[in-house]
Design an enzyme around this catalytic site. Structure first.
Site, PDB file in Angstrom:
ATOM      1  N   TYR A  65      37.903 -20.112  36.091  1.00 53.27           N
ATOM      2  CA  TYR A  65      38.849 -20.519  37.138  1.00 53.27           C
ATOM      3  C   TYR A  65      39.838 -21.573  36.608  1.00 53.27           C
ATOM      4  O   TYR A  65      41.050 -21.460  36.806  1.00 53.27           O
ATOM      5  CB  TYR A  65      38.076 -21.044  38.358  1.00 53.27           C
ATOM      6  CG  TYR A  65      38.974 -21.618  39.418  1.00 53.27           C
ATOM      7  CD1 TYR A  65      39.706 -20.774  40.260  1.00 53.27           C
ATOM      8  CD2 TYR A  65      39.140 -22.989  39.553  1.00 53.27           C
ATOM      9  CE1 TYR A  65      40.565 -21.299  41.223  1.00 53.27           C
ATOM     10  CE2 TYR A  65      39.992 -23.519  40.512  1.00 53.27           C
ATOM     11  CZ  TYR A  65      40.700 -22.678  41.338  1.00 53.27           C
ATOM     12  OH  TYR A  65      41.557 -23.205  42.274  1.00 53.27           O
ATOM     13  N   LYS A  94      45.566 -16.895  41.745  1.00 51.35           N
ATOM     14  CA  LYS A  94      44.616 -16.311  42.708  1.00 51.35           C
ATOM     15  C   LYS A  94      45.027 -14.897  43.111  1.00 51.35           C
ATOM     16  O   LYS A  94      44.188 -14.061  43.441  1.00 51.35           O
ATOM     17  CB  LYS A  94      44.508 -17.211  43.949  1.00 51.35           C
ATOM     18  CG  LYS A  94      43.829 -18.541  43.627  1.00 51.35           C
ATOM     19  CD  LYS A  94      43.886 -19.534  44.764  1.00 51.35           C
ATOM     20  CE  LYS A  94      43.037 -20.753  44.426  1.00 51.35           C
ATOM     21  NZ  LYS A  94      43.524 -22.016  44.895  1.00 51.35           N
ATOM     22  N   SER A 133      47.479 -22.055  41.565  1.00 49.67           N
ATOM     23  CA  SER A 133      46.955 -21.127  42.577  1.00 49.67           C
ATOM     24  C   SER A 133      47.656 -19.770  42.622  1.00 49.67           C
ATOM     25  O   SER A 133      47.154 -18.850  43.260  1.00 49.67           O
ATOM     26  CB  SER A 133      47.018 -21.761  43.956  1.00 49.67           C
ATOM     27  OG  SER A 133      45.950 -22.666  44.097  1.00 49.67           O
ATOM     28  N   VAL A 190      49.854 -25.854  42.760  1.00 49.95           N
ATOM     29  CA  VAL A 190      50.111 -27.305  42.726  1.00 49.95           C
ATOM     30  C   VAL A 190      50.979 -27.763  41.559  1.00 49.95           C
ATOM     31  O   VAL A 190      51.365 -28.928  41.488  1.00 49.95           O
ATOM     32  CB  VAL A 190      48.822 -28.169  42.739  1.00 49.95           C
ATOM     33  CG1 VAL A 190      48.179 -28.193  44.101  1.00 49.95           C
ATOM     34  CG2 VAL A 190      47.858 -27.755  41.665  1.00 49.95           C
ATOM     35  N   TYR A 229      48.820 -21.783  51.914  1.00 53.39           N
ATOM     36  CA  TYR A 229      47.736 -22.628  52.463  1.00 53.39           C
ATOM     37  C   TYR A 229      47.915 -22.852  53.961  1.00 53.39           C
ATOM     38  O   TYR A 229      48.314 -21.949  54.683  1.00 53.39           O
ATOM     39  CB  TYR A 229      47.666 -23.982  51.736  1.00 53.39           C
ATOM     40  CG  TYR A 229      47.794 -23.890  50.251  1.00 53.39           C
ATOM     41  CD1 TYR A 229      46.870 -23.149  49.511  1.00 53.39           C
ATOM     42  CD2 TYR A 229      48.821 -24.531  49.579  1.00 53.39           C
ATOM     43  CE1 TYR A 229      46.981 -23.074  48.137  1.00 53.39           C
ATOM     44  CE2 TYR A 229      48.929 -24.453  48.204  1.00 53.39           C
ATOM     45  CZ  TYR A 229      48.013 -23.718  47.503  1.00 53.39           C
ATOM     46  OH  TYR A 229      48.124 -23.640  46.161  1.00 53.39           O
TER      47      TYR A 229
HETATM   48  N1  GLN Z   1      43.855 -25.684  39.817  1.00 50.10           N
HETATM   49  C1  GLN Z   1      44.143 -26.129  41.134  1.00 50.10           C
HETATM   50  C2  GLN Z   1      42.882 -26.545  41.868  1.00 50.10           C
HETATM   51  O1  GLN Z   1      41.936 -25.844  41.844  1.00 50.10           O
HETATM   52  C3  GLN Z   1      44.823 -25.027  41.893  1.00 50.10           C
HETATM   53  C4  GLN Z   1      45.071 -25.410  43.315  1.00 50.10           C
HETATM   54  C5  GLN Z   1      46.446 -25.095  43.768  1.00 50.10           C
HETATM   55  O2  GLN Z   1      47.322 -24.720  43.012  1.00 50.10           O
HETATM   56  N2  GLN Z   1      46.659 -25.318  45.032  1.00 50.10           N
HETATM   57  O3  GLN Z   1      42.823 -27.570  42.476  1.00 50.10           O
END
Ligand code: GLN
Length: 303
Positions: free
Chosen positions: A188, A64, A61, A257, A239
């Site tokens: 993505y 992003k 993430s 994650v 988050y």
């Molecule tokens: N690739 C992960 C997902 O889309 C990224 C989410 C994350 O890092 N929180 O679930």
């Protein structure tokens, strides 16, 4: 600085066992749970690393932030925020709940999966490879590392198991928010698999801390855009733990994650962390505590 960083890493490594490595992307299971490392890159040009700082991780993430910057460069604020909002959700990062409950299927912000999928759909390029290359080029420029690339294994692993993200994508397509859904999801998943080290993340954070100038002094992002993304990092970057993180740590930061955290202390430093054991919200359990210790020790809170 190095010794202190080392001490705080060893202190917080013990906490890692209380968390879990993300397992919904099978490739992410492979890292030892007690991995913890960090690199600090300062505006004075010092780069200090400790712990398992050379272990590679995927951005997940954290990417992003990069795609948001690129979409803002490509289209400007007005267009981007027609398609994605500016409000924290208080829900898990992959939640579909608010998307369905609100009148418009407009994701609440670009730091949750639904919002990031919409943002990725806005990246200009001839095809997926071209768009991915532009995203990686921006990471290369911000980090000063020309060798940045992505992990095919992690990408394929998530592409095979990313059912929730597919659901989000198809929901957005049904509502006319995105069109070419499979290609958007493909981009993505690839951007999430970009491989970095703590040093790369620290330098990305430093570039934001320097209002868009990288270590070589080159302005790689317009200043206004860096202000905007740092604000998103504070309000939504961790988050549904962003509020607590703002109070306890007080630094713009974005987690992934894989256990990655990219933090940016305006006009002072960037910090890159790896700590794959996650807490309930999907943030590095030991990484958050480490940043909390560093913020207290070095008075890093921006508030
Ligand atoms: N690739 C992960 C997902 O889309 C990224 C989410 C994350 O890092 N929180 O679930």
């Amino acid at each position: 600085m190095r010794q202190l960083l080392e001490e705080y890493i060893e202190k917080n490594r013990a906490i890692a066992v209380q968390g879990d490595v993300a397992d919904y992307i099978p490739e992410l299971r492979k890292v030892p749970i007690n991995t913890l490392g960090a690199t600090v890159a300062t505006t004075e040009g010092d780069v200090v690393a400790a712990g398992d700082c050379s272990t590679e991780m995927t951005m997940q993430s954290v990417s992003k932030v990069i795609t948001l910057i690129l979409a803002l460069i490509d289209h400007g604020e007005d267009t981007v925020f027609e398609h994605v909002g500016m409000e924290p959700t208080g829900d898990p990062f992959n939640s579909i709940y608010k998307l369905e409950m609100r009148r418009e299927a407009k994701p609440l912000n670009p730091m949750i999966n639904a919002g990031a999928i919409v943002v990725s759909s806005m990246i200009i390029g001839r095809n997926v490879e071209d768009r991915l290359e532009r995203i990686m080029d921006l990471v290369r420029e911000m980090s000063g590392n020309p060798d940045i690339s992505y992990s095919r294994e992690v990408y394929e692993s998530e592409s095979a198991t990313g059912h929730r993200n597919r659901a989000l994508g198809y929901f957005l397509k049904e509502h006319g928010v995105i069109e070419d859904v499979e290609n958007v999801l493909d981009l993505y998943f690839r951007q999430c698999a970009i491989v970095v080290t703590c040093e790369d993340l620290a330098k990305v954070g430093l570039c934001l801390a320097r209002d868009g100038r990288n270590m070589d002094g080159k302005q790689v992002i317009p200043r206004d855009i860096t202000r905007l993304v740092k604000t998103f990092m504070v309000t939504c970057g961790m988050y549904d733990a962003s509020g607590e993180f703002a109070i306890r740590v007080g630094i713009p930061a974005k987690s992934g994650v894989s256990g990655a955290i990219m933090a940016s202390v305006p006009n002072r430093m960037g910090i890159g962390v790896i700590g794959p054991a996650l807490n309930k919200q999907g943030n590095s359990i030991a990484g958050v505590k480490l940043l909390q210790d560093l913020a207290r020790e070095w008075r890093l809170s921006i508030f």
